[in-house]
Each structure stands twice: as structure tokens, then as C-alpha cells.
Design a protein around this motif. Structure first.
Motif, short mmCIF file in Angstrom:
data_model
loop_
_atom_site.label_atom_id
_atom_site.label_comp_id
_atom_site.label_asym_id
_atom_site.label_seq_id
_atom_site.Cartn_x
_atom_site.Cartn_y
_atom_site.Cartn_z
N LEU A 69 122.39 -11.17 -20.89
CA LEU A 69 121.38 -11.65 -21.65
C LEU A 69 121.70 -11.55 -23.10
O LEU A 69 121.10 -12.49 -23.97
N PHE A 70 122.82 -11.11 -23.25
CA PHE A 70 123.76 -11.89 -25.07
C PHE A 70 123.30 -13.05 -25.09
O PHE A 70 122.92 -13.82 -25.45
N TYR A 71 124.83 -14.22 -24.19
CA TYR A 71 124.02 -15.66 -24.35
C TYR A 71 123.15 -15.98 -23.45
O TYR A 71 122.78 -16.85 -24.62
N PHE A 72 122.05 -15.40 -22.73
CA PHE A 72 121.15 -16.72 -22.29
C PHE A 72 120.18 -15.59 -24.14
O PHE A 72 119.73 -17.48 -24.36
N ASN A 73 119.92 -14.96 -24.34
CA ASN A 73 119.06 -14.94 -25.74
C ASN A 73 120.08 -15.94 -26.72
O ASN A 73 119.21 -16.66 -27.53
N LEU A 74 121.35 -15.83 -27.15
CA LEU A 74 121.87 -16.66 -28.19
C LEU A 74 121.26 -18.28 -27.66
O LEU A 74 121.14 -18.72 -28.74
N GLN A 102 125.90 -21.48 -37.00
CA GLN A 102 126.37 -20.13 -36.80
C GLN A 102 126.00 -19.86 -35.42
O GLN A 102 126.87 -19.45 -34.63
N THR A 103 124.87 -20.43 -34.84
CA THR A 103 124.78 -19.63 -32.95
C THR A 103 125.82 -20.44 -32.11
O THR A 103 126.30 -19.80 -31.23
N LYS A 104 126.42 -21.56 -32.63
CA LYS A 104 127.20 -22.25 -31.42
C LYS A 104 128.21 -21.96 -31.95
O LYS A 104 129.05 -20.94 -30.65
N TYR A 105 128.84 -20.96 -32.86
CA TYR A 105 130.74 -20.59 -33.26
C TYR A 105 130.56 -19.32 -32.36
O TYR A 105 131.23 -18.62 -32.04
N ILE A 106 128.68 -18.25 -32.90
CA ILE A 106 129.30 -17.54 -32.40
C ILE A 106 129.02 -17.05 -30.53
O ILE A 106 129.69 -16.39 -30.68
N PHE A 107 128.68 -18.28 -30.39
CA PHE A 107 128.41 -18.57 -28.81
C PHE A 107 130.05 -18.82 -28.51
O PHE A 107 130.49 -17.81 -27.34
#
Lengths: 738, 125
Positions: free
Chosen positions: A148-153, A168-173
Motif C-alpha cells: 500500500l505504501f509503495y503504491f500510494n507513493l 522528493q517522491t523519487k528518493y523516498i521511493f
């Protein structure tokens, strides 16, 4: 259960994660995202630290205790990750969120029971508990929430258009994806004796997030990148390299047999290698970080020095604006930059003028680039804001603040305006607290955030630029003013010239009129003259004495009129510059004698004498126009006789050096010294003269003077005063000067 | 008295002046012809061949200068003495008249009719 170097890997990871968590938390304690991250880091710390403790446990009981403790952290990680993802993407899903927390707490409690883990697997590198029934269920929860986390991201990444947020999203991912390798840590719980390298993922995770924080201001952290950061990086790398080298060495050389002795040898060899490799590694790392972290970085000092150098060399407003735009855009790698110049003053009107009209043509064009009415309105709002607030506005920060509803910042109200102006960063330009302009910077091309250093540099440049712009603007204003002045002077000069031309035309028209009128007047005058003279001659019968006397008066009046017309004509010609002369040798004595004859009748009538005293020696001829000199002499004699009641006038001629002088001395009323000054001016008559005679035109002497002047001669008067007679003189040259 | 047999042509558009001059010269015994414009003057000059022409300058139609030119162009009239009697008295105007062949140039207001007669008689001497 020997303690190896690898045993410390989880510890190092734990320290780093905890450090990052605390750091993030301290940077902004109020931000939800930061708080969640802090909790997550604590959960991870618990996981990593307990793992370490498990490795170094002396007894199995201890190992089991720490292994169970590991789960205290691990069970919370999925839900905290999920929560973090929600907060980051600013989405809400309370059902799943709260269910997650419920599950986490459930598993937290269950993990303390033997239904979760029990017994031990013994591996070469240590021990691990065996997974039990709830552990399997736990894995399901774990997988679902991670998914769910990865999907949401991922969804957030797709949705996000703004470069920084995307990055930011990319790096968090990426960071969390690496963390995913931590699931390998479950394998030992199922009897698979893989060494838990996954613990290293905590370290890498930290590094990636730290990088994202530095570069993209993740979790709203503005941090200056310092060389010490690189050093820390080096230390981490060396540690990792050391660990890896030590591991490989002991594995390859000693076949994985760990004894105190082999460890010492391995330690020595690796220490030696590290000592050898430190400097090259440091340099290499620095180069890597320079190109990676500081990619496209500029040197603030140099940028400021460059700009200040160039700015000090010009006063041209357009140039100043262009230099600023060019230099800053290039250094900070931004798409577009606007420099808004205000016209000064604090009134709304001047603000409107400032953003709508701008001072120069080029800045006007810049205004037009953002010219859609909304843009202008937005700009005006910003200008008004910066009149009171001197803080830089950073769009991303304001957005974050708004999202967090974290206190009230007036800047939040301007998010839409900034967006309309496609501005990521607005910097006020101030001169002594007076707003003179704005820098409006778009996003960086890379999508990177503006760093703290960027902003500090921009503020420093803004201070300089403000002064340069103000100077340039004032200079421009002055130039404009002098241009306007010049225009006005030109306009007035042209007016004067036109007026002058009109006057000249008018004057010419006047002269022509007088000329024409004079000619036309001569015809009736000559008719009158003809008839009266014939009557006086008795052509039409004898006339009585009385008739004769009156006719003579008519005749002499007519004569005056004729002379007046002639004088007027000559004066108008002189003034129009159209009087022509024919200079010929002239015997002045001959002319004088003939003139005296003409006046004989008049003197006889008045009972005056007109004497001519011949010169002692022969006179040279003068260069003169006989007609004009005739007029002069006529005027002087006429004048003398006119203003003399008794006695008469005496004419003398005398040869002077290069000149011949004519003089006529009368016994008349005389002229005061004041009146002598203006005597030869147009329409000037002696006051005394005016009282006695009123029929004089005042033109005679003026005309005489003009004509004598045209002959390069001189005319003047001498009189001892009232009642003492006067003497008029003129001199004519024998030779004319060229 | 043979002087008085002389023919004089007066070309003058102003009738009063013409009348005065004519009567004054006739009184002196001259045979006087009068013309009120240039063209009539030229015709009379050619027909009567006067000894002297008194000529005005400013006239409607042909002006005095033109009359002088025409007189001088014609062999039959070119020897006739010409006395210009005009309102125009500026240097260049006088010079133009003399240059075209006038024998003298007088401004009207300068002379009375009797003085004009004297002037003309002087010119015959």
C-alpha cells in the motif's frame, strides 16, 4: 556466537537512522511528516539495535530476548511507513490507517508470546528465532501495508508535476525500496541461514534520505551542505568498505574461520589498506559528491563578486536588469527570472506605475511578459506584501506550511500569486528599507529546491542589486528628465523661430504695405501739388493776397506730406533691408549749394538766413549715393530751419583726414544733453521740440543717421542746451572700406 | 518760338495729372499728345513721332518700362527723348529706367508742372 566486525553493521545503521530521525524531528517538531518520520526512525532503531544486541548476545536466552525486541520495532515499521506515505502525499485513508495501527499493536503484543517466535536456529554468524503461526500472519500484514505504501507513493509520483516534489517522491521511493531488502532478515526465522546483509539497508536508506533532505529539502529541511557532510560520507564509506574488506578477507583467506588471531590479522591488513586508501578515497569521494551533490553548483562568493563587478560598471537600467537576470539564472540554473523595478515612492499609484508601466522600455517588456491582468494583479499584491515584509517568499515552504496548517504565516496568502507569476522564489530588493524592486525566480531547471545557501546568496545579491537598480533608475530618470527638458527647449526654440519668421513676414508685409501706400499716396499728392502750384502761378486767373497766402499754406503742407511719404518709404526700405545704394564719387560742395538754393524760398518766407561758408581749400570727393545724401542734407537743413525762430543756420564743409565733414549750426531752441542721446532714434523728438512743433514726424534724423551709417560715416549733434542753438554734423568717407 | 512747335507725348494713366500737364505744356505752345495707357502711347508715338515723351511707370496693362523697351526696339521711335515721370523713386527703379534708355527720371511729387516745363526745356537745349 563470536563477535565479528559484521555484528556492528546493524549498530552503525541504528545510530545513523536514529541520528537522522532526531535531526529531522529537531528541524521541525511541528510538522506531522517529521514526527512520523521520527517515530519510524525510532522503530527502525529498535529493529537495528536489537539485531545488533542479538548478534552480540552471550547466551541463547539473551539472543531470544533481543530477537523478540527486534519485532517491537519491526511490527511498527509497515504502518509507520504507510502513515509517512499518506502524510507525504497529503492523502487521507483513515480506515486503512487505523486498521494498520490496530494490527501493529496486536502484533506488538503477540510478538511477546511464543506463538510469534520461539526456539532458535543456529547459524555460523549467530542465532535467530524460529517463526511461529502469528509470524506468518504478521508477514501478510507486513506485505500488504508495504505494498500500500509503495503504491500510494507511486500514484503520488505520477500525479506530481512540480519537479521538487517529484524528486522528493523519487528518493523516498528509492530509499524505502532499499529498505525492503530488510525483509531478507526474515529468512533466518524460517531456517534459511543467509547472513542478514539487509541490516546494511538501514545505512543506505539513511544516506539516500539524507541526500534527499540536502538536495530537495525533504521534510522541509533547509540545510546548508557543508564539507563536513562529505567527511561524514567518507567515514561511512570507509566503515562500510572496511567491513566489506574484512569480511571478504576473512572469508576468502581464512575460510570463514573466526578466531581472535585471524581477526587481528584481518584487522591489520584492512587497516593498512584503509590507511593507504584514505587520501585517494577522500579525494574520489569529494569529486563524486561535488559532481553529484553539488552538481551545477556555483560559488556564491564568486557569483557575488562577479555581479558586483559588472554592476559597478554600468548605470544603464536595462543593462543592470539584464546582467542580474543572466548571471543569476545561469548560476542557479533557473528557467526564468524577472527583475521588477518600481518607480519609487510609496503611493499605490506609483506602484501601479511601477509594475504596469515600469521605468524603461525593456522593463516594460518584462512587465508585459507577465502582463495578463491577473499577473499584474498578483505582482501588485506581492509588491504590497514586500512593503511590509522583508522575508524572502519560498513557494514550496509556503505550500508546506499551508498543508500543515502550522501556525499562520501571511506569506501563505500569496501562494496563488506566486504560482500565477510562475515564481518559486520572490526576493525583495530594498534600499534603506524602501522597496525598489523584486527578483522573481522560477523553479530550477533540475527541479531542485533552492538551498539555504542559494537564498542567502540571493539576499546578498539583492542588497547590491537594489542599490545598483536604484542608481540606474535615478540616472534614467535624470536622463529622461534632461531629454524632456531638451525636447521642451527645442519646442520652445521652434516656437520662437516660428514666431520670428511670422514677425519677419509681418515686418515684410508692413514694409511692402508702406511701400505700396507711399507710391499710391504720391499720385494724389502730385495732383494737389500741380493744381495749387498752377493756381499760385495764376494759371486760372489772378488770386488775392489772402487767397495766395492760404494756398501757399496748403502747398507747403502738401510738401511736408510729400516729404513724410518719402521718409516713410525710405525707412521701411531700410528696415526691410531692401534699400539699395549706388556709391559714386560725389562733390559734397556742389550738392550742398544746390540744396541751399532749393531752400531759398522757404528761408525768405520765414525771414531766416541760411549761410554757406565755402571751404578754404578744395574738397575731395566722397563715395556716396547722391540721392541718399541729398535726403540727409535736406533733412538736416529742414530740421535746423524748422526749429529756429530767429537768426538762421550756417553750413560749413571741411576736409578731415579721410573724411569730409558737413556741419549745420543753427540759432534755434537747442537740445538738452539727455535728449541728444535718443535724438537719432525712430520717432524721437526733443521734448522741447514737441511742445513747439507738432508736425514733425521724428523720422528725419533717424533716417539721416541710418543713411549716413550706410555710407560708413558718422552723424552727431552738439548743443550747449536749451535756447543755445544746436549743431548737427556728419562725416562721409573719401574711400569706402570693403 | 520755334521751340513751341515741338511735339510732346504724355503717357499717364491718371487723368487729372494728364490734364494739368497737358494744359501747362500747351500753354507754353507745345503740341501735346496724350495717352492714358502704354499701348495707346506707343501707337501715338509711332504715328506722331514726338520730340519728347513724358512717361509714367505704374500703369494698368503695359508698364512704363515695357513702353521704353518697345520704343527702343522700333527704329522709328528709338531716337525719341524719354523723360520718366513716376511715383517710383527707389534707386533700383531709377536705374532700371535709365538702363532701358530713358534720358531722365523724375519723381512726380518733386516738381510742379511749371518746374517740369523748365526741366523739359532744359532737356531740349
Amino acid at each position: 556466537m563470536a563477535i565479528s566486525i559484521f555484528s556492528f553493521l546493524p549498530l552503525i545503521s541504528a545510530i545513523f537512522v536514529l541520528f537522522l530521525g532526531i535531526f529531522v524531528f529537531l528541524k521541525n517538531k511541528k510538522l506531522k511528516l517529521n514526527i512520523i518520520f521520527f517515530l519510524l526512525s525510532i522503530a527502525m532503531t529498535v529493529w537495528l539495535f536489537s539485531t545488533f544486541m542479538m548478534f552480540v548476545s552471550k547466551t541463547d536466552d539473551q539472543a531470544i530476548f533481543w530477537d523478540r525486541t527486534v519485532y517491537l520495532g519491526v511490527v511498527l515499521i509497515p504502518i509507520l511507513m504507510y502513515h509517512f506515505g499518506l502524510a507525504f502525499s497529503k492523502t487521507r485513508n483513515p480506515k486503512i490507517l487505523y486498521s494498520g495501527y490496530f494490527l501493529a499493536v496486536t502484533f506488538l503484543i503477540l510478538s511477546r508470546t511464543d506463538y510469534f517466535v520461539a526456539d532458535l536456529f543456529k547459524y555460523q554468524w549467530g542465532v535467530h528465532t524460529k517463526a511461529q503461526i502469528f509470524h506468518h500472519i504478521f508477514l501478510a500484514y507486513f506485505s500488504i501495508y508495504l505494498f500500500l505504501f509503495y503504491f500510494n507513493l507511486y500514484c503520488h509520483y505520477r500525479k506530481t508535476k512540480i519537479g521538487i516534489e517529484r524528486n522528493q517522491t523519487k528518493y523516498i521511493f528509492i530509499a524505502f525500496l532499499i529498505l525492503l531488502s530488510g525483509v531478507l532478515g526474515y529468512l533466518p526465522a524460517y531456517g534459511i541461514g543467509i547472513y542478514p546483509f539487509a541490516y546494511l539497508s538501514g545505512l543506505i536508506f539513511t544516506i539516500i534520505l539524507a541526500y534527499a533532505i540536502l538536495k530537495y529539502r525533504l521534510m522541509d529541511i533547509r540545510m546548508a551542505i557543508k564539507r563536513s557532510t562529505i567527511f561524514s560520507g567518507v567515514v561511512i564509506m570507509i566503515t562500510a568498505a572496511y567491513a566489506l574488506a574484512a569480511f571478504l578477507l576473512s572469508w576468502v583467506v581464512f575460510g570463514g574461520v573466526y578466531t581472535f588471531k585471524t581477526q587481528i590479522i584481518v584487522g591489520l591488513i584492512v587497516a593498512f589498506l584503509v590507511a593507504l586508501g584514505f587520501r585517494p578515497l577522500y579525494d574520489w569521494l569529494r569529486k563524486i559528491t561535488d559532481t553529484f551533490l553539488f552538481k551545477g553548483e556555483y560559488k556564491p562568493q564568486e557569483l557575488m563578486a562577479d555581479i558586483s563587478d559588472i554592476l559597478s560598471q554600468t548605470l544603464d537600467l536595462d543593462k543592470v536588469v539584464n546582467i542580474l537576470k543572466e548571471q543569476i539564472s545561469r548560476a542557479l540554473r533557473i528557467d526564468k527570472m524577472e527583475v521588477v523595478v518600481l518607480e519609487g515612492g510609496n503611493e499605490i499609484a506609483s506602484v501601479a506605475k511601477g509594475d504596469l508601466a515600469m521605468t524603461s522600455q525593456k522593463t516594460l517588456r518584462q512587465a508585459q511578459e507577465i502582463k495578463e491582468p491577473q499577473g499584474v494583479k498578483a505582482l501588485r499584491k506581492l509588491i504590497n506584501y514586500f512593503k511590509k515584509q522583508r522575508e524572502v517568499l519560498v513557494l514550496e515552504e509556503l505550500k508546506r506550511k499551508k498543508a500543515e496548517k502550522n501556525g499562520f504565516d501571511k506569506g501563505v496568502l500569496f501562494i496563488r500569486d506566486l504560482e500565477k507569476l510562475k515564481t518559486a522564489l520572490a526576493v525583495p530588493l530594498l534600499v534603506k528599507d524602501k522597496l525598489v524592486g523584486l527578483f522573481l525566480l522560477s523553479f530550477k531547471k533540475s527541479g531542485d529546491m533552492f538551498t539555504d545557501e542559494d537564498i542567502k546568496t540571493l539576499e546578498a545579491i539583492a542588497a547590491q542589486a537594489a542599490i545598483a537598480l536604484e542608481n540606474a533608475r535615478l540616472y534614467e530618470e535624470m536622463k529622461d528628465f534632461s531629454k524632456t527638458l531638451q525636447k521642451e527647449v527645442n519646442r520652445q526654440t521652434k516656437n520662437l523661430r516660428d514666431a520670428n519668421i511670422r514677425l519677419e513676414q509681418l515686418d515684410k508685409a508692413k514694409s511692402e504695405f508702406i511701400s505700396l501706400a507711399s507710391h499710391q499716396l504720391r499720385t494724389p499728392l502730385s495732383i494737389i501739388k500741380g493744381y495749387i502750384s498752377m493756381m499760385l502761378e495764376g494759371a486760372w486767373g489772378k488770386i488775392t493776397g489772402k487767397q495766395k497766402e492760404h494756398l501757399e499754406r496748403v502747398y507747403s503742407s502738401n510738401e511736408r506730406l510729400i516729404k513724410l511719404v518719402e521718409d516713410l518709404l525710405t525707412v521701411s526700405r531700410i528696415e526691410a533691408g531692401r534699400l539699395e545704394f549706388d556709391f559714386q564719387p560725389l562733390a559734397l560742395d556742389e550738392l550742398t549749394e544746390s540744396m541751399i538754393k532749393e531752400f531759398s524760398q522757404m528761408t525768405a518766407k520765414k525771414g531766416l538766413y541760411l549761410k554757406y561758408i565755402k571751404p578754404a581749400k578744395a574738397l575731395p570727393k566722397v563715395k556716396a549715393d547722391s540721392l541718399k545724401i541729398r535726403q540727409v542734407i535736406q533733412n538736416l537743413i529742414d530740421n535746423a530751419l524748422h526749429y529756429t525762430k530767429e537768426g538762421g543756420a550756417t553750413i560749413r564743409l571741411k576736409a578731415e583726414k579721410n573724411n569730409v565733414r558737413f556741419s549745420i549750426e543753427d540759432t534755434g531752441i537747442g537740445i538738452s544733453s539727455e535728449e541728444q542721446v535718443t535724438l537719432f532714434e525712430k520717432f524721437s523728438r526733443g521734448k522741447e521740440i514737441a511742445r513747439i512743433h507738432t508736425e514733425g514726424t521724428g523720422l528725419g534724423l533717424y533716417l539721416a543717421a541710418k543713411l549716413v551709417e550706410a555710407h560708413q560715416g558718422k552723424i552727431w549733434v552738439e548743443s550747449e542746451g536749451k535756447g543755445k542753438g544746436s549743431a548737427f554734423y556728419f562725416e562721409l568717407p573719401v574711400k569706402r572700406k570693403k | 518760338m520755334e521751340n513751341k512747335k515741338r511735339k510732346i507725348l504724355i503717357i499717364e494713366d491718371e487723368k487729372f495729372l494728364l490734364e494739368i500737364y497737358q494744359s501747362r505744356f500747351e500753354k507754353e505752345g507745345y503740341q501735346v499728345f496724350a495717352a492714358i495707357n502704354g499701348l495707346a502711347g506707343l501707337k501715338l508715338a509711332q504715328k506722331e513721332k514726338p520730340d519728347l515723351i513724358i512717361l509714367d511707370i505704374l500703369m494698368p496693362g503695359m508698364d512704363g518700362y515695357e513702353v521704353i523697351k518697345k520704343l527702343k526696339e522700333n527704329n522709328q521711335t528709338k531716337e525719341i527723348t524719354i523723360l520718366v515721370l513716376s511715383n517710383l523713386g527707389q534707386r533700383e527703379e531709377i536705374n532700371q529706367g535709365l538702363k532701358l534708355g530713358a534720358n531722365d527720371y523724375i519723381i512726380k511729387t518733386d516738381l510742379t508742372p511749371s518746374e517740369l516745363v523748365n526741366k523739359v526745356e532744359g532737356m531740349f537745349k
